[in-house]
Design an enzyme around this catalytic site. Structure first.
Site: not given
Ligand SMILES: [Zn+2]
Length: 325
Positions: A195, A248
């Site tokens: 992330k 992400k």
């Protein structure tokens, strides 16, 4: 064989021929729809920066589930916006917390729906950071215990899968142990393994009211410049017991998705984040691009890069389009 014996255009001539040789396809059952759950009754509040996305109260979740299942979307990921926030984010693991109530409601009204929960503290802390603060810095090890407790409370409420998004070191192992010790050894962990500290999260923070009150998240989320670090993170989470690895955001990180696909055999999820959605929506609203085609093309690109699962605010629109085709 080269031109003129070989002609690539032969297989592009008609729509059925193109469909016959198409390498990547989208399917509604690989899409996960994010749901923002807010306190109150009969709430269905539009998120201004994300046209078509609403924040809904628990009593409106049954209708949401019905709409999703009718479209062929079988999975949701839940984000809760609690009544009250505090320094330790204790609302995250409250037995009757907003997400815990949402899980129960969804499993009651649509037992077949796969209910995934985001496990993090930023929506529940008054400072907006993803963990417990010591001297204004997020303390990794003190946060682990709260995260494990949060994941466990989601499992107890009936969650089908938990998805830690905080980027603390060691949290997958801690959560796995807590679940296993309490009889939830069959609840999988979808780890936000990779992330990045991204500018594309802006609209989400409006929707989830999770903007940090000071500083930023670069002390725990990843530097957008790094790829080897992504492989290290994915290796660690795999060793700690993750069942699914997530990248992400998605569109600016297709190379990362492709690398993970090559190097790991776990299912790969990609989160097409709020900013990616908002950019396409804004350009389409201005008449600058064809919104529907841009949506489909972006989702295909994420699949082509190697993602098995896509978490996307476009899930409903894309599923409706697939149904029509
Ligand atoms: Zn967070």
């Amino acid at each position: 064989m080269v031109f003129p014996e070989y002609r690539s255009r032969r297989l592009r001539r008609t729509a059925p021929l193109r469909a016959l040789v198409r390498e990547t396809r989208l399917s509604a059952d690989q899409l996960v729809y994010p749901l923002f759950v807010v306190p109150g009754k009969k709430v269905r509040q539009p998120v201004v920066s994300m046209p078509g996305v609403f924040r809904v109260s628990v009593d409106n979740l049954a209708a949401e589930a019905e709409e999703l299942l009718a479209l062929g979307i079988n999975s949701v990921i839940l984000f809760g916006i609690p009544e009250n926030k505090d320094g330790a984010g204790s609302g995250a693991h409250a037995k009757d917390g907003i997400v815990q109530r949402a899980i129960k409601q969804l499993k009651r009204s649509a037992p077949q729906l796969v209910v995934i929960t985001d496990v993090c503290l930023c929506e529940y802390t008054d400072h907006g950071h993803c963990g417990f603060l010591v001297d204004n810095e997020v303390d990794n090890d003190a946060t682990l215990e709260i995260l494990a407790e949060t994941a466990l409370s989601h499992a107890r409420a009936g969650a089908d899968m938990v998805a830690p998004s905080d980027m603390m070191d060691g949290r997958v192992a801690e959560i796995r142990a807590a679940l296993d010790e309490n009889g939830f050894e069959m609840v999988p962990i979808m780890s936000y393994a990779v992330k990045y500290a991204s500018a594309f999260y802006g609209p989400f923070r409006d929707a989830a009211e999770s903007t940090p009150q000071f500083g930023d998240r670069r002390g725990y989320q990843m530097d957008p410049a790094n790829v080897r670090e992504a492989l290290r993170e994915a290796t660690l989470d795999t060793e700690e017991g993750a069942d699914i690895l997530m990248v992400k955001p998605a569109l600016a990180y297709l190379d990362i998705i492709a690398r993970l696909r090559e190097e790991f055999d776990l299912p790969i999820a990609a989160y097409q984040v709020s900013g990616e959605f908002a950019m396409i929506k804004a350009a389409a609203a201005n008449g600058w691009i064809d919104g529907e085609r841009a949506m489909e093309e972006s989702l295909l690109a994420i699949r082509r890069a190697g993602a098995d699962i896509i978490i996307t605010y476009f899930a409903k629109e894309m599923a409706a389009l697939l149904k029509k085709a």
